[in-house]
Design an enzyme around this catalytic site. Structure first.
Site, PDB file in Angstrom:
ATOM      1  N   THR A   1       0.848  -1.197   0.000  1.00 22.54           N
ATOM      2  CA  THR A   1       0.000   0.000   0.000  1.00 22.54           C
ATOM      3  C   THR A   1       0.878   1.240   0.000  1.00 22.54           C
ATOM      4  O   THR A   1       2.029   1.197   0.441  1.00 22.54           O
ATOM      5  CB  THR A   1      -0.907   0.049   1.246  1.00 22.54           C
ATOM      6  OG1 THR A   1      -0.053   0.025   2.397  1.00 22.54           O
ATOM      7  CG2 THR A   1      -1.853  -1.104   1.313  1.00 22.54           C
TER       8      THR A   1
ATOM      9  N   GLU B   1      -6.022  -3.340  -0.381  1.00 18.22           N
ATOM     10  CA  GLU B   1      -6.416  -4.472   0.460  1.00 18.22           C
ATOM     11  C   GLU B   1      -7.632  -5.213  -0.086  1.00 18.22           C
ATOM     12  O   GLU B   1      -7.981  -6.270   0.397  1.00 18.22           O
ATOM     13  CB  GLU B   1      -6.741  -3.982   1.891  1.00 18.22           C
ATOM     14  CG  GLU B   1      -5.534  -3.535   2.690  1.00 18.22           C
ATOM     15  CD  GLU B   1      -5.164  -2.081   2.470  1.00 18.22           C
ATOM     16  OE1 GLU B   1      -5.515  -1.523   1.415  1.00 18.22           O
ATOM     17  OE2 GLU B   1      -4.512  -1.485   3.351  1.00 18.22           O
TER      18      GLU B   1
ATOM     19  N   LYS C   1     -13.305  17.346  13.295  1.00 17.80           N
ATOM     20  CA  LYS C   1     -14.298  17.284  14.370  1.00 17.80           C
ATOM     21  C   LYS C   1     -14.432  18.665  14.994  1.00 17.80           C
ATOM     22  O   LYS C   1     -13.607  19.084  15.789  1.00 17.80           O
ATOM     23  CB  LYS C   1     -13.891  16.236  15.416  1.00 17.80           C
ATOM     24  CG  LYS C   1     -13.900  14.849  14.796  1.00 17.80           C
ATOM     25  CD  LYS C   1     -13.878  13.722  15.809  1.00 17.80           C
ATOM     26  CE  LYS C   1     -13.801  12.392  15.094  1.00 17.80           C
ATOM     27  NZ  LYS C   1     -12.474  11.849  14.985  1.00 17.80           N
TER      28      LYS C   1
ATOM     29  N   TRP D   1     -19.023  16.282  12.948  1.00 21.46           N
ATOM     30  CA  TRP D   1     -18.055  15.898  11.924  1.00 21.46           C
ATOM     31  C   TRP D   1     -18.240  16.732  10.665  1.00 21.46           C
ATOM     32  O   TRP D   1     -19.350  16.909  10.182  1.00 21.46           O
ATOM     33  CB  TRP D   1     -18.232  14.416  11.561  1.00 21.46           C
ATOM     34  CG  TRP D   1     -17.699  13.473  12.592  1.00 21.46           C
ATOM     35  CD1 TRP D   1     -17.392  13.771  13.880  1.00 21.46           C
ATOM     36  CD2 TRP D   1     -17.414  12.087  12.423  1.00 21.46           C
ATOM     37  NE1 TRP D   1     -16.934  12.647  14.531  1.00 21.46           N
ATOM     38  CE2 TRP D   1     -16.941  11.601  13.656  1.00 21.46           C
ATOM     39  CE3 TRP D   1     -17.516  11.199  11.359  1.00 21.46           C
ATOM     40  CZ2 TRP D   1     -16.567  10.276  13.850  1.00 21.46           C
ATOM     41  CZ3 TRP D   1     -17.156   9.873  11.549  1.00 21.46           C
ATOM     42  CH2 TRP D   1     -16.672   9.424  12.778  1.00 21.46           C
TER      43      TRP D   1
HETATM   44  P1  AMP Z   1      -5.216   2.582  -2.418  1.00 20.64           P
HETATM   45  O1  AMP Z   1      -5.086   1.397  -1.554  1.00 20.64           O
HETATM   46  O2  AMP Z   1      -3.920   3.307  -2.630  1.00 20.64           O
HETATM   47  O3  AMP Z   1      -5.889   2.241  -3.717  1.00 20.64           O
HETATM   48  O4  AMP Z   1      -6.128   3.633  -1.671  1.00 20.64           O
HETATM   49  C1  AMP Z   1      -7.427   3.282  -1.268  1.00 20.64           C
HETATM   50  C2  AMP Z   1      -8.140   4.499  -0.744  1.00 20.64           C
HETATM   51  O5  AMP Z   1      -8.335   5.454  -1.798  1.00 20.64           O
HETATM   52  C3  AMP Z   1      -9.529   4.203  -0.256  1.00 20.64           C
HETATM   53  O6  AMP Z   1      -9.530   3.672   1.050  1.00 20.64           O
HETATM   54  C4  AMP Z   1     -10.173   5.575  -0.328  1.00 20.64           C
HETATM   55  O7  AMP Z   1      -9.813   6.375   0.782  1.00 20.64           O
HETATM   56  C5  AMP Z   1      -9.548   6.173  -1.566  1.00 20.64           C
HETATM   57  N1  AMP Z   1     -10.447   5.991  -2.713  1.00 20.64           N
HETATM   58  C6  AMP Z   1     -10.444   5.015  -3.630  1.00 20.64           C
HETATM   59  N2  AMP Z   1     -11.419   5.205  -4.540  1.00 20.64           N
HETATM   60  C7  AMP Z   1     -12.078   6.328  -4.170  1.00 20.64           C
HETATM   61  C8  AMP Z   1     -13.197   7.059  -4.685  1.00 20.64           C
HETATM   62  N3  AMP Z   1     -13.835   6.703  -5.794  1.00 20.64           N
HETATM   63  N4  AMP Z   1     -13.582   8.182  -4.012  1.00 20.64           N
HETATM   64  C9  AMP Z   1     -12.961   8.581  -2.894  1.00 20.64           C
HETATM   65  N5  AMP Z   1     -11.901   7.948  -2.367  1.00 20.64           N
HETATM   66  C10 AMP Z   1     -11.458   6.826  -2.994  1.00 20.64           C
END
Ligand code: AMP
Length: 543
Positions: A185, A331, A440, A445
């Site tokens: 990640t 994940e 917050k 929120w």
């Molecule tokens: P990654 O593991 O680098 O792909 O990041 C995943 C995170 O990206 C998710 O937990 C979200 O916080 C954010 N994310 C992915 N897709 C979206 C989306 N369509 N809109 C908003 N946030 C997103």
């Protein structure tokens, strides 16, 4: 009583066999550092994967070895995906744009045995190799003609390496739970964490992704994955394409280059594409500036970050392309939700439909989701209640690679995504924040993402970020950070007025700071951790 059906294993080898028999002549077109337009067929893809499997064996690689790739989206990377995983090895995809220390950490943590590196990236490995004790050799992804002089030890030229090998290879019979790919990640907090996919999870994820109410992939489709193969397996498209027999168009290192993307989209007759908002903005800007059209593209997926309304509207109104927003994470392989309309919604006005497209989509069968409050009580799907978003399913990770830390999963096995969301009665999920980014204010929120989305729709704004900062009266209040267009005269009062009527007054940011750039992670996401650090001494004028 148990059913009496065959227990055949769901493996990537099975995808390969199916594709080679059914779609031998389907094309794969790639841009690479050594060839502006390489073209071959599925038959060549899998024949060369067998040659590569023989080469890996000769190098001494064995089952369970991690084989690293630092590569863009192209045909050699596809061969690596299949040759490693189908041999029982683990294809460890690494983002070449990470900081060198992070690459070294990841290679050492995974104990990679060989590193396959793109021609544009090998210098990074030259600087690192003395600190990578597990690596036995480096393979540069090019041919003899383009092979550079390099200080890397035990170095091979990819084309020479595989040319010497037979194209016959007996793939081992693998258990479907065998690991196939490792992806770390992006790591905005602490060290990157490894997610280890299995053959079974990759196949099920690609199956589900292909469904009509998800990506709706058909044999006649031509796919352009702009999402990198080092970022969650290009959202599973290297598996979904051969399941369905779709032609693949791979942009190589040109993923953010509007001109190349436009050329590939039209000349290769692309019908479906997937990428993060940044690449779509780059493409739209190129199309607008050069007055170009999109001839065959009719739908695309955007994910990885929230999709601004302007992307949905510009594609719809100017290019007749439907934007389907999706949400997921490393994940989760990554697919969790995707936009599609339900029966009875055909007559929605285009603005009503856009409001649904702005949400992150509806659940995909195979990935269950729920929202919970701070005591882990499940919240209703009413579009109002919001809480921590949890998921579970066969393509969601059950633990991180070589980590004992299990606080990401609760006692019932649900994975906490770190996102905060609401889900409406129709099942459309909307991310309102990351758990750590929620502001917050006086016990209420405020969603930083909602404020960012509003600000970025201002015609003079290029990019924005909202973070919570200490406020003596409210504990925390939102601070808006803005990059405005070079020729704009946007000021604080203008941008704050832009929020009038769009959110409750108490949610409007207390202050605005204009900057020239914003920090991003290696996967292009806003790095809020770094921003909070940058503004750690900031004080609100009214504080
Ligand atoms: P990654 O593991 O680098 O792909 O990041 C995943 C995170 O990206 C998710 O937990 C979200 O916080 C954010 N994310 C992915 N897709 C979206 C989306 N369509 N809109 C908003 N946030 C997103």
């Amino acid at each position: 009583m148990r059913g009496l059906m065959m227990d055949t294993q769901l493996t990537i080898t099975g995808i390969m066999r199916h594709a080679e028999l059914n779609y031998p002549d389907t094309e794969v077109v790639s841009v690479t550092a050594d060839n502006p337009l390489h073209r071959y067929t599925y038959k060549d893809w899998f024949r060369r994967s067998r040659q590569l499997a023989n080469a890996l064996k000769k190098l001494g690689a064995v089952e369970d070895d991690c084989i690293a790739t630092l590569a863009w989206n192209d045909y050699r990377h596809l061969e690596l995906y299949y040759a490693t995983s189908c041999s029982g090895m683990i294809c460890h995809t690494i983002n070449p744009r990470l900081f060198p220390e992070q690459v070294a950490y990841i290679v050492n943590h995974a104990e990679d045995k060989f590193v396959f590196v793109d021609l544009l990236v090998y210098k990074l490995m030259e600087a690192l190799h003395t600190n990578l004790p597990s690596v036995k050799g480096y393979i540069i992804l090019t041919d003899a003609e383009h092979m550079p002089e390099t200080s890397l030890p035990n170095v091979y030229c990819y084309e020479d390496l595989i040319a010497a090998e037979s194209d016959q290879f007996e793939w081992p019979d693998l258990d479907e739970n065998t690991a196939c790919v490792l992806c770390y990640t992006s790591g905005t907090t602490g060290n990157p964490k490894g997610v280890l996919y299995s053959h079974r999870s990759a196949v099920l994820h690609a199956y589900a992704g292909s469904l009509p109410s998800v990506l709706n992939l058909k044999t006649a489709d031509v796919l352009l994955p702009i999402v990198p193969m080092f970022h969650v397996n290009a959202w599973g498209l290297p598996y979904a394409a051969p399941i369905n027999g779709c032609k693949l168009v791979m942009p190589g290192p040109k993923m953010a280059d509007g001109e190349t993307l436009h050329f590939l989209l039209n000349s290769e007759k692309v019908t479906f594409s997937a990428g993060v908002p940044t690449v779509w903005l780059a493409l739209l800007d190129y199309l607008d500036k050069e007055n170009k059209s999109l001839d065959t593209l009719r739908r695309l997926t955007v994910g990885g970050a929230a999709c601004p309304l302007s992307i949905i509207e510009r594609f719809r109104d100017d290019y007749d392309v439907e934007v389907m927003q999706g949400w997921g994470m490393t994940e989760m392989s990554p697919l969790g939700t995707l936009f599609s309309l339900k029966a009875g919604m055909e007559d929605l006005s285009k603005d009503e439909k856009a409001q649904l497209q702005l949400k992150q989509g509806r659940g995909v069968f195979g990935c269950e989701m729920k929202i919970v409050d701070e005591d882990n009580n499940e919240l209703p799907w009413d579009g109002v209640a919001f809480g921590a978003l949890k998921v579970r399913g066969p393509w969601v990770c059950s633990a991180y690679f070589k980590a004992d830390n299990t606080d990401s999963h609760d006692a019932d096995g649900w994975f906490d995504t770190g996102d905060v969301a609401n889900i409406d009665a129709q099942g459309y999920m909307q991310i309102t924040d990351r758990t750590k980014d929620v502001i917050k204010s006086g016990g209420e929120w405020i969603s930083s993402i909602e404020l960012e989305n509003i600000a970025v729709d201002h015609p003079d704004v290029t990019e924005t970020a909202v973070i919570g900062r200490y406020h003596p009266k409210w504990t925390e209040r939102p601070l808006l950070i803005v990059i405005s267009h070079a020729d704009s005269e946007l000021n604080k009062a203008d941008i704050l007025k832009w929020f009038d009527g769009k959110v409750a007054t108490w949610m409007i940011p207390n202050d605005v700071v204009f900057v020239d750039e914003l920090p991003h992670t290696a996967t292009g996401k806003l790095n809020k951790l770094s921003l909070r650090d940058q503004f750690k001494d900031y004080q609100f004028p009214d504080a």
